[in-house]
Design an enzyme around this catalytic site. Structure first.
Site, short mmCIF file in Angstrom:
data_model
loop_
_atom_site.label_atom_id
_atom_site.label_comp_id
_atom_site.label_asym_id
_atom_site.label_seq_id
_atom_site.Cartn_x
_atom_site.Cartn_y
_atom_site.Cartn_z
CB SER A 84 -0.98 0.00 1.18
OG SER A 84 -0.30 0.15 2.39
CG MET B 115 8.61 -7.45 5.96
SD MET B 115 8.58 -5.91 6.92
CE MET B 115 8.12 -6.54 8.51
CB ILE C 15 18.33 -6.94 7.74
CG1 ILE C 15 17.19 -6.73 8.77
CG2 ILE C 15 19.54 -6.07 8.09
CD1 ILE C 15 17.53 -7.17 10.17
CG LEU C 16 18.70 -4.03 2.10
CD1 LEU C 16 18.38 -2.61 1.64
CD2 LEU C 16 18.74 -4.98 0.91
CG ASN D 241 12.65 1.46 6.44
OD1 ASN D 241 11.85 0.87 5.70
ND2 ASN D 241 12.78 1.16 7.71
CG HIS E 148 10.10 1.40 11.91
ND1 HIS E 148 10.32 0.06 11.70
CD2 HIS E 148 9.84 1.53 13.23
CE1 HIS E 148 10.22 -0.58 12.84
NE2 HIS E 148 9.91 0.29 13.79
CG ASP F 62 13.90 -0.13 12.07
OD1 ASP F 62 13.86 0.00 10.84
OD2 ASP F 62 13.37 -1.09 12.67
CD GLU G 78 3.31 2.88 7.73
OE1 GLU G 78 3.86 2.39 6.73
OE2 GLU G 78 2.98 2.18 8.71
C1 GAR Z 1 3.98 -0.76 6.78
O1 GAR Z 1 3.28 -0.51 7.96
C2 GAR Z 1 5.45 -0.46 6.96
O2 GAR Z 1 5.70 0.66 7.76
C3 GAR Z 1 5.92 -1.72 7.63
O3 GAR Z 1 5.23 -2.75 6.96
C4 GAR Z 1 4.00 -2.26 6.47
C5 GAR Z 1 3.92 -2.54 4.98
O4 GAR Z 1 2.67 -2.21 4.47
N1 GAR Z 1 7.34 -1.85 7.55
C6 GAR Z 1 8.07 -2.48 8.45
O5 GAR Z 1 7.59 -3.02 9.43
C7 GAR Z 1 9.56 -2.49 8.17
N2 GAR Z 1 10.28 -2.92 9.29
P1 GAR Z 1 2.46 -2.06 2.89
O6 GAR Z 1 3.09 -3.30 2.23
O7 GAR Z 1 0.97 -2.05 2.71
O8 GAR Z 1 3.12 -0.78 2.45
#
Ligand code: GAR
Length: 192
Positions: A21, A94, A96-97, A111, A113, A149, A178
């Site tokens: 999203s 998800m 880690i690079l 990124n 978070h 992070d 976000e």
């Molecule tokens: C989002 O909430 C993002 O912030 C989080 O995963 C979700 C992805 O949603 N990211 C992390 O947790 C990274 N550590 P999306 O695929 O719908 O954008």
């Protein structure tokens, strides 16, 4: 913090693992006149990532690498070079690079978070925030460095945790923020 880009459009790759999203909101943003970025490549470590559908819908090149070994990072770097990518936006990615990978992109990795950093780095942020009876959580866009992070924060938004919130309802509220925060953060860093 603003980096002037002149009139050059910043060629961007978005890395995803799931729903995508944030990817969708970034694609929509990239099509606006005021956007300094174009989205030219989508990378996923997960072949089942729902967000990959946006590659077909918006006709953007996509590549899937599992990132289970360093060869995949090398293959990714090759793709990034081939497509002349200047910026990477991690959006629900998800994996880690490695330090080497991050270094080779010289800080041009952002990124998003789902917490108000430095609180709740890592996974399961919403569960942890609720368990700790926090009044607020939120989301943060930051530069990526070699510590998880922990890179320089660009923009953050607080989101109130209500008494009846569960991890799912909180995730939903934060996700809405976000989608607004990531484009704003990009505008803050890159000015024409
Ligand atoms: C989002 O909430 C993002 O912030 C989080 O995963 C979700 C992805 O949603 N990211 C992390 O947790 C990274 N550590 P999306 O695929 O719908 O954008």
């Amino acid at each position: 913090m603003a980096i002037s880009t002149g009139s050059k459009i910043i060629k961007t790759a978005v890395f995803i693992s799931g729903t995508g999203s944030n990817l969708k909101s970034l694609i929509k943003f990239s099509k606006l006149k005021e956007s300094p970025i174009s989205i030219d490549l989508i990378i996923s470590n997960n072949p089942k990532s729902k967000g990959l559908k946006y590659a077909n819908i918006f006709k953007i090149k996509k590549k899937v690498f599992t990132f289970k070994n360093m060869t995949d990072e090398k293959k990714t770097l090759f793709e990034l070079k081939k497509n002349k990518i200047d910026l990477i936006c991690l959006a629900g990615f998800m994996k880690i690079l490695s330090k080497t990978f991050i270094k080779s992109f010289k800080g041009n990795i952002l990124n998003i978070h789902p917490s108000f950093l430095p609180k709740f780095k890592g996974l399961n942020t919403h569960e942890r925030a609720i368990k700790k009876k926090e009044k607020y959580s939120g989301c943060t866009v930051h530069f990526v460095n070699s510590k998880l992070d922990s890179g320089k924060i660009i923009l953050q938004k607080k989101v109130k945790i209500n008494k009846n919130d569960d991890p799912k309802s909180l995730a939903k509220k934060i996700l809405i923020q976000e989608h607004k925060l990531y484009p704003k953060a990009i505008l803050k860093v890159f000015s024409h």
